[in-house]
Design a protein around this motif. Structure first.
Motif, PDB file in Angstrom:
ATOM      1  N   ASP A 126       1.058   5.374   2.180  1.00  0.00           N
ATOM      2  CA  ASP A 126       0.377   6.641   1.874  1.00  0.00           C
ATOM      3  C   ASP A 126      -0.629   6.998   2.964  1.00  0.00           C
ATOM      4  O   ASP A 126      -1.326   6.127   3.491  1.00  0.00           O
ATOM      5  CB  ASP A 126      -0.366   6.535   0.535  1.00  0.00           C
ATOM      6  CG  ASP A 126       0.550   6.794  -0.645  1.00  0.00           C
ATOM      7  OD1 ASP A 126       1.681   7.245  -0.418  1.00  0.00           O
ATOM      8  OD2 ASP A 126       0.139   6.525  -1.784  1.00  0.00           O
ATOM      9  N   GLY A 127      -0.706   8.287   3.270  1.00  0.00           N
ATOM     10  CA  GLY A 127      -1.699   8.748   4.233  1.00  0.00           C
ATOM     11  C   GLY A 127      -1.293   8.593   5.680  1.00  0.00           C
ATOM     12  O   GLY A 127      -2.018   9.021   6.575  1.00  0.00           O
TER      13      GLY A 127
ATOM     14  N   GLU B 247       0.828  -1.195   0.000  1.00  0.00           N
ATOM     15  CA  GLU B 247       0.000   0.000   0.000  1.00  0.00           C
ATOM     16  C   GLU B 247       0.872   1.258   0.000  1.00  0.00           C
ATOM     17  O   GLU B 247       1.748   1.425   0.849  1.00  0.00           O
ATOM     18  CB  GLU B 247      -0.914   0.001   1.232  1.00  0.00           C
ATOM     19  CG  GLU B 247      -1.894   1.149   1.273  1.00  0.00           C
ATOM     20  CD  GLU B 247      -2.803   1.079   2.489  1.00  0.00           C
ATOM     21  OE1 GLU B 247      -3.604   1.998   2.672  1.00  0.00           O
ATOM     22  OE2 GLU B 247      -2.698   0.101   3.247  1.00  0.00           O
ATOM     23  N   GLY B 248       0.650   2.133  -0.974  1.00  0.00           N
ATOM     24  CA  GLY B 248       1.394   3.382  -1.044  1.00  0.00           C
ATOM     25  C   GLY B 248       2.786   3.260  -1.628  1.00  0.00           C
ATOM     26  O   GLY B 248       3.535   4.230  -1.668  1.00  0.00           O
TER      27      GLY B 248
ATOM     28  N   ASN C 235       5.586   2.914  -4.525  1.00  0.00           N
ATOM     29  CA  ASN C 235       5.769   3.183  -5.952  1.00  0.00           C
ATOM     30  C   ASN C 235       6.779   2.204  -6.545  1.00  0.00           C
ATOM     31  O   ASN C 235       7.330   1.346  -5.834  1.00  0.00           O
ATOM     32  CB  ASN C 235       6.199   4.637  -6.194  1.00  0.00           C
ATOM     33  CG  ASN C 235       7.506   4.991  -5.485  1.00  0.00           C
ATOM     34  OD1 ASN C 235       8.401   4.155  -5.351  1.00  0.00           O
ATOM     35  ND2 ASN C 235       7.623   6.231  -5.031  1.00  0.00           N
TER      36      ASN C 235
ATOM     37  N   ALA D 199       4.537   9.591   5.641  1.00  0.00           N
ATOM     38  CA  ALA D 199       4.424   9.651   4.181  1.00  0.00           C
ATOM     39  C   ALA D 199       5.094  10.871   3.570  1.00  0.00           C
ATOM     40  O   ALA D 199       5.697  10.782   2.501  1.00  0.00           O
ATOM     41  CB  ALA D 199       2.962   9.591   3.766  1.00  0.00           C
ATOM     42  N   ASN D 200       4.994  12.013   4.193  1.00  0.00           N
ATOM     43  CA  ASN D 200       5.557  13.241   3.627  1.00  0.00           C
ATOM     44  C   ASN D 200       6.934  13.580   4.182  1.00  0.00           C
ATOM     45  O   ASN D 200       7.470  14.662   3.919  1.00  0.00           O
ATOM     46  CB  ASN D 200       4.597  14.417   3.874  1.00  0.00           C
ATOM     47  CG  ASN D 200       3.267  14.235   3.176  1.00  0.00           C
ATOM     48  OD1 ASN D 200       3.217  13.741   2.052  1.00  0.00           O
ATOM     49  ND2 ASN D 200       2.186  14.599   3.848  1.00  0.00           N
TER      50      ASN D 200
ATOM     51  N   LYS E  52      11.281   8.349   3.119  1.00  0.00           N
ATOM     52  CA  LYS E  52      11.102   7.642   1.860  1.00  0.00           C
ATOM     53  C   LYS E  52      12.024   6.431   1.812  1.00  0.00           C
ATOM     54  O   LYS E  52      12.963   6.314   2.617  1.00  0.00           O
ATOM     55  CB  LYS E  52      11.357   8.557   0.670  1.00  0.00           C
ATOM     56  CG  LYS E  52      12.774   9.017   0.477  1.00  0.00           C
ATOM     57  CD  LYS E  52      12.866   9.889  -0.781  1.00  0.00           C
ATOM     58  CE  LYS E  52      14.307  10.254  -1.108  1.00  0.00           C
ATOM     59  NZ  LYS E  52      14.386  11.049  -2.354  1.00  0.00           N
TER      60      LYS E  52
END
Length: 337
Positions: free
Chosen positions: A137-138, A89-90, A92, A142-143, A146
């Motif tokens: 994500d979420g 989930e989330g 890439n 997340a922000n 990484k």
């Protein structure tokens, strides 16, 4: 007029072909890969030679375009998977590739440890830090974090093991704030994050990161495993067999071409993998005599049973051998004539 229509039609067909080739669908397609000798990839310093070959089997995988999507529907051993069945989930593409390579690194270290332990040779670990595999994500991280970031400390406490990080965070509750120190591209940074429930698990809170301990295994004698860009943990069993065979005087291959697959843990237990049928086909095409398949303790839909079914379907003479542990594979090879 006809000439203009012909040119326009040709251009349109060419554009459609380009679109069908380069436009990616939200699916992954897998197909039989290759079965390559492990000896060039694995080398124990001063290790014993072998007459036969242990072989690494692979599955080819890529994001589907229109052509591969259509072909997978008519090809028996090309399979389609939705993106959410492959990626976390989330996650890439870059994070997925990074996670697969890290899983391969961990698989190699575990395989080496199993082989050296079985051969009564010494080994130890040297930790290199705790790294982020992917971020959900979420979630709070997340922000900020990484894939590839090194986690240095949490609330001022140095982090040496992934388990310690997980245990510390799991002891917190919703709304608690933690100060995370991390390193990216050689620069150290700090962020304060608030724990939150996971989107699909409201009773579980966290930062939304998957982490692992990066470490080197130190052995005597030294061993080198080159896996290039191959990802995932499924080569564990075969790596362990190749390393072990180079450590002992007896040649377990006895001249046979031996392929197989399966994850391996530190206790030598062999686990299931994906794409077993495609790996059986790859081994058959490479001329393997024997194929080790995870038995899953005799489970109804085990890798071994699927491998037997595929072997019968393609008419191979290759012997499919069930294994639950590393010792199962060793004992089978020791009994070969």
């Amino acid at each position: 007029m006809k000439k203009k229509r012909y040119i326009a039609t040709t251009i349109m067909i060419a554009l459609l072909f380009v679109f069908a080739t380069f436009f990616h669908l939200p699916y992954y397609v897998t197909m039989p890969g290759t079965a390559e000798p492990l000896r060039p990839l694995v080398e124990v310093e001063g290790g014993y030679k072998e007459k036969g070959k242990f072989m690494l089997t692979t599955v080819r995988m890529g994001q589907a375009n229109v052509f591969s999507f259509a072909f997978a529907h008519i090809s028996k051993y090309n399979e389609l998977y939705r993106m959410d069945e492959v990626r976390q989930e989330g996650e890439n593409d870059e994070e997925y590739a990074h996670r697969q390579l890290k899983m391969m690194e961990n698989s190699k270290e575990t395989a080496i440890a199993v082989a050296y332990k079985k051969a009564n040779r010494s080994f130890s670990y040297r930790n290199k830090g705790v790294y982020v595999l992917y971020v959900v994500d979420g979630m709070p991280a997340a922000n900020v974090l990484k894939s590839g970031d090194q986690l240095v400390a949490i609330d001022g406490q140095r982090i040496e093991e992934a388990d310690a990080f997980i245990q510390y965070v799991s002891g917190k509750k919703k709304g608690d704030r933690v100060r995370v120190t991390y390193k990216r591209a050689g620069k150290e940074k700090t962020a304060t994050l608030t724990l939150a429930p996971f989107p699909k698990e409201k009773n579980r809170v966290g930062l939304g990161v998957s982490v692992m301990t990066d470490r080197d295994i130190v052995t005597d004698p030294p061993v080198r495993i080159e896996s290039d860009e191959i990802g995932g943990p499924s080569a564990g069993l075969m790596f362990a067999l190749e390393v072990y065979n180079q450590l002992i005087p007896e040649d377990l291959t006895k001249g046979y071409r031996i392929a197989g697959t399966g994850t391996i843990n530190i206790d030598g237990e062999v686990g299931p993998i994906g794409g077993i049928s495609q790996k059986v086909i790859a081994a058959h095409k490479a001329g393997a005599d024997i194929f080790f398949a995870p038995n899953e303790r005799g489970a109804k839909h085990s890798n071994y049973k699927e491998a037997v079914k595929t072997a019968k379907d393609i008419g191979t003479k290759m012997k499919i051998v069930p294994v639950d542990t590393f010792d199962d594979a060793v004992q089978f090879l020791q009994k070969l004539s």
